[in-house]
Design a protein around this motif. Structure first.
Motif, PDB file in Angstrom:
ATOM      1  N   ARG A  35     -34.199 -82.763  13.307  1.00 41.52           N
ATOM      2  CA  ARG A  35     -34.761 -82.906  11.968  1.00 41.52           C
ATOM      3  C   ARG A  35     -33.869 -83.816  11.139  1.00 41.52           C
ATOM      4  O   ARG A  35     -32.661 -83.887  11.349  1.00 41.52           O
ATOM      5  N   THR A  36     -34.505 -84.480  10.183  1.00 39.54           N
ATOM      6  CA  THR A  36     -33.745 -85.293   9.245  1.00 39.54           C
ATOM      7  C   THR A  36     -33.070 -84.368   8.243  1.00 39.54           C
ATOM      8  O   THR A  36     -33.348 -83.163   8.208  1.00 39.54           O
ATOM      9  N   SER A  37     -32.214 -84.920   7.408  1.00 39.18           N
ATOM     10  CA  SER A  37     -31.536 -84.104   6.391  1.00 39.18           C
ATOM     11  C   SER A  37     -32.536 -83.489   5.410  1.00 39.18           C
ATOM     12  O   SER A  37     -32.275 -82.445   4.822  1.00 39.18           O
ATOM     13  N   SER A  38     -33.714 -84.115   5.278  1.00 46.15           N
ATOM     14  CA  SER A  38     -34.740 -83.563   4.383  1.00 46.15           C
ATOM     15  C   SER A  38     -35.673 -82.595   5.112  1.00 46.15           C
ATOM     16  O   SER A  38     -36.626 -82.101   4.525  1.00 46.15           O
ATOM     17  N   GLY A  39     -35.395 -82.328   6.393  1.00 45.57           N
ATOM     18  CA  GLY A  39     -36.158 -81.329   7.138  1.00 45.57           C
ATOM     19  C   GLY A  39     -37.326 -81.847   7.952  1.00 45.57           C
ATOM     20  O   GLY A  39     -38.014 -81.070   8.602  1.00 45.57           O
ATOM     21  N   HIS A  40     -37.556 -83.156   7.947  1.00 43.98           N
ATOM     22  CA  HIS A  40     -38.660 -83.713   8.733  1.00 43.98           C
ATOM     23  C   HIS A  40     -38.287 -83.762  10.212  1.00 43.98           C
ATOM     24  O   HIS A  40     -37.159 -84.113  10.563  1.00 43.98           O
ATOM     25  N   ARG A  41     -39.243 -83.415  11.049  1.00 47.70           N
ATOM     26  CA  ARG A  41     -39.022 -83.525  12.488  1.00 47.70           C
ATOM     27  C   ARG A  41     -39.020 -85.004  12.878  1.00 47.70           C
ATOM     28  O   ARG A  41     -39.838 -85.773  12.388  1.00 47.70           O
ATOM     29  N   VAL A  42     -38.146 -85.352  13.804  1.00 48.86           N
ATOM     30  CA  VAL A  42     -38.052 -86.725  14.280  1.00 48.86           C
ATOM     31  C   VAL A  42     -38.203 -86.707  15.797  1.00 48.86           C
ATOM     32  O   VAL A  42     -37.464 -86.020  16.496  1.00 48.86           O
ATOM     33  N   TYR A  43     -39.176 -87.461  16.279  1.00 49.82           N
ATOM     34  CA  TYR A  43     -39.521 -87.475  17.698  1.00 49.82           C
ATOM     35  C   TYR A  43     -38.974 -88.731  18.364  1.00 49.82           C
ATOM     36  O   TYR A  43     -39.271 -89.843  17.952  1.00 49.82           O
ATOM     37  N   SER A  44     -38.196 -88.522  19.406  1.00 50.84           N
ATOM     38  CA  SER A  44     -37.587 -89.627  20.148  1.00 50.84           C
ATOM     39  C   SER A  44     -38.626 -90.286  21.044  1.00 50.84           C
ATOM     40  O   SER A  44     -39.754 -89.802  21.191  1.00 50.84           O
ATOM     41  N   SER A  45     -38.238 -91.370  21.680  1.00 53.64           N
ATOM     42  CA  SER A  45     -39.154 -92.043  22.609  1.00 53.64           C
ATOM     43  C   SER A  45     -39.495 -91.123  23.779  1.00 53.64           C
ATOM     44  O   SER A  45     -40.615 -91.150  24.286  1.00 53.64           O
ATOM     45  N   ASP A  46     -38.547 -90.280  24.197  1.00 49.86           N
ATOM     46  CA  ASP A  46     -38.832 -89.305  25.263  1.00 49.86           C
ATOM     47  C   ASP A  46     -39.869 -88.285  24.797  1.00 49.86           C
ATOM     48  O   ASP A  46     -40.754 -87.901  25.567  1.00 49.86           O
ATOM     49  N   ASP A  47     -39.748 -87.830  23.553  1.00 52.24           N
ATOM     50  CA  ASP A  47     -40.728 -86.886  22.999  1.00 52.24           C
ATOM     51  C   ASP A  47     -42.111 -87.526  22.940  1.00 52.24           C
ATOM     52  O   ASP A  47     -43.123 -86.886  23.246  1.00 52.24           O
ATOM     53  N   GLN A  48     -42.147 -88.792  22.560  1.00 55.10           N
ATOM     54  CA  GLN A  48     -43.414 -89.523  22.477  1.00 55.10           C
ATOM     55  C   GLN A  48     -44.044 -89.637  23.865  1.00 55.10           C
ATOM     56  O   GLN A  48     -45.252 -89.430  24.032  1.00 55.10           O
ATOM     57  N   ALA A  49     -43.232 -89.948  24.869  1.00 57.10           N
ATOM     58  CA  ALA A  49     -43.730 -90.062  26.240  1.00 57.10           C
ATOM     59  C   ALA A  49     -44.240 -88.711  26.739  1.00 57.10           C
ATOM     60  O   ALA A  49     -45.279 -88.628  27.402  1.00 57.10           O
ATOM     61  N   ARG A  50     -43.537 -87.648  26.412  1.00 59.85           N
ATOM     62  CA  ARG A  50     -43.950 -86.305  26.840  1.00 59.85           C
ATOM     63  C   ARG A  50     -45.297 -85.945  26.214  1.00 59.85           C
ATOM     64  O   ARG A  50     -46.169 -85.399  26.891  1.00 59.85           O
ATOM     65  N   LEU A  51     -45.480 -86.260  24.942  1.00 60.03           N
ATOM     66  CA  LEU A  51     -46.752 -85.980  24.297  1.00 60.03           C
ATOM     67  C   LEU A  51     -47.867 -86.777  24.964  1.00 60.03           C
ATOM     68  O   LEU A  51     -48.950 -86.241  25.215  1.00 60.03           O
ATOM     69  N   ARG A  52     -47.622 -88.039  25.276  1.00 59.29           N
ATOM     70  CA  ARG A  52     -48.638 -88.843  25.969  1.00 59.29           C
ATOM     71  C   ARG A  52     -48.998 -88.216  27.318  1.00 59.29           C
ATOM     72  O   ARG A  52     -50.161 -88.162  27.704  1.00 59.29           O
ATOM     73  N   PHE A  53     -47.989 -87.724  28.030  1.00 62.24           N
ATOM     74  CA  PHE A  53     -48.210 -87.052  29.320  1.00 62.24           C
ATOM     75  C   PHE A  53     -49.102 -85.830  29.119  1.00 62.24           C
ATOM     76  O   PHE A  53     -50.082 -85.627  29.847  1.00 62.24           O
ATOM     77  N   ILE A  54     -48.771 -85.020  28.125  1.00 63.36           N
ATOM     78  CA  ILE A  54     -49.540 -83.805  27.833  1.00 63.36           C
ATOM     79  C   ILE A  54     -50.979 -84.152  27.486  1.00 63.36           C
ATOM     80  O   ILE A  54     -51.923 -83.562  28.031  1.00 63.36           O
ATOM     81  N   LEU A  55     -51.158 -85.108  26.595  1.00 56.02           N
ATOM     82  CA  LEU A  55     -52.503 -85.481  26.170  1.00 56.02           C
ATOM     83  C   LEU A  55     -53.319 -86.040  27.340  1.00 56.02           C
ATOM     84  O   LEU A  55     -54.505 -85.728  27.488  1.00 56.02           O
ATOM     85  N   ARG A  56     -52.697 -86.838  28.162  1.00 56.74           N
ATOM     86  CA  ARG A  56     -53.413 -87.415  29.316  1.00 56.74           C
ATOM     87  C   ARG A  56     -53.797 -86.326  30.313  1.00 56.74           C
ATOM     88  O   ARG A  56     -54.917 -86.309  30.830  1.00 56.74           O
ATOM     89  N   ALA A  57     -52.879 -85.420  30.565  1.00 53.82           N
ATOM     90  CA  ALA A  57     -53.171 -84.319  31.491  1.00 53.82           C
ATOM     91  C   ALA A  57     -54.329 -83.474  30.965  1.00 53.82           C
ATOM     92  O   ALA A  57     -55.210 -83.061  31.730  1.00 53.82           O
ATOM     93  N   ARG A  58     -54.351 -83.230  29.664  1.00 49.68           N
ATOM     94  CA  ARG A  58     -55.449 -82.453  29.070  1.00 49.68           C
ATOM     95  C   ARG A  58     -56.767 -83.228  29.171  1.00 49.68           C
ATOM     96  O   ARG A  58     -57.801 -82.642  29.448  1.00 49.68           O
ATOM     97  N   GLU A  59     -56.725 -84.564  28.975  1.00 46.55           N
ATOM     98  CA  GLU A  59     -57.928 -85.381  29.155  1.00 46.55           C
ATOM     99  C   GLU A  59     -58.461 -85.257  30.574  1.00 46.55           C
ATOM    100  O   GLU A  59     -59.667 -85.305  30.801  1.00 46.55           O
ATOM    101  N   LEU A  60     -57.571 -85.124  31.529  1.00 48.40           N
ATOM    102  CA  LEU A  60     -57.947 -84.994  32.939  1.00 48.40           C
ATOM    103  C   LEU A  60     -58.347 -83.569  33.294  1.00 48.40           C
ATOM    104  O   LEU A  60     -58.658 -83.283  34.453  1.00 48.40           O
ATOM    105  N   GLY A  61     -58.334 -82.684  32.305  1.00 47.60           N
ATOM    106  CA  GLY A  61     -58.833 -81.328  32.506  1.00 47.60           C
ATOM    107  C   GLY A  61     -57.825 -80.321  33.010  1.00 47.60           C
ATOM    108  O   GLY A  61     -58.193 -79.199  33.353  1.00 47.60           O
ATOM    109  N   PHE A  62     -56.548 -80.690  33.075  1.00 41.51           N
ATOM    110  CA  PHE A  62     -55.548 -79.714  33.502  1.00 41.51           C
ATOM    111  C   PHE A  62     -55.467 -78.605  32.458  1.00 41.51           C
ATOM    112  O   PHE A  62     -55.460 -78.871  31.256  1.00 41.51           O
ATOM    113  N   SER A  63     -55.420 -77.367  32.921  1.00 42.20           N
ATOM    114  CA  SER A  63     -55.284 -76.232  32.015  1.00 42.20           C
ATOM    115  C   SER A  63     -53.859 -76.206  31.462  1.00 42.20           C
ATOM    116  O   SER A  63     -52.966 -76.888  31.984  1.00 42.20           O
ATOM    117  N   ILE A  64     -53.662 -75.395  30.450  1.00 46.66           N
ATOM    118  CA  ILE A  64     -52.307 -75.245  29.898  1.00 46.66           C
ATOM    119  C   ILE A  64     -51.365 -74.712  30.981  1.00 46.66           C
ATOM    120  O   ILE A  64     -50.231 -75.195  31.111  1.00 46.66           O
TER     121      ILE A  64
END
Length: 132
Positions: A35-64
């Protein structure tokens, strides 16, 4: 990919809602982020890639649960392509079963619809079939 972004920007980049990101954080598919000093979450490039992986897997119908398994393999850094293939093949089997079930459902509904004359009276073959 940007080096670090706030949640709103991440949602725009990934093409999803902020609530989607919150959900994946709450069920711990996305890890807690800095988090930033003002409390905002900050997502790294790895976090961004992980989210893309999650979203793509969900598009492909993988369950949680399946997704959690895939991420567990990836997070271990010791996964094999064979392990990922096994999860994928299991998912394909699930999809094939759903397709089969949907085809049976379609046939049942088509059979019911063919027995209905679509008239103006409340006597309906579809309703009758659903009650029996």
């Amino acid at each position: 990919m940007q080096p670090s972004v706030k949640r709103g920007k991440l949602a725009k980049i990934a093409g999803c809602n902020i609530e989607t990101i919150r959900y994946y954080e709450n069920i711990e598919l996305l890890r807690a982020v800095d988090r930033t000093s003002s409390g905002h979450r900050v997502y790294s490039s790895d976090d961004q890639a992980r989210l893309r992986f999650i979203l793509r897997a969900r598009e492909l119908g993988f369950s949680i649960a399946e997704l959690r398994g895939l991420l567990g393999l990836v997070d271990s850094n010791e996964y094999t392509c064979g392990e990922v293939l096994a999860v994928t093949n299991n998912h394909i089997t699930t999809i094939q079963q759903k397709i089969s079930d949907l085809k049976r459902l379609e046939q049942t509904l088509s059979d019911m619809a063919q027995k209905c004359d679509g008239g103006e009276v409340p006597d309906c073959a579809i309703v009758d079939a659903m009650f029996h």
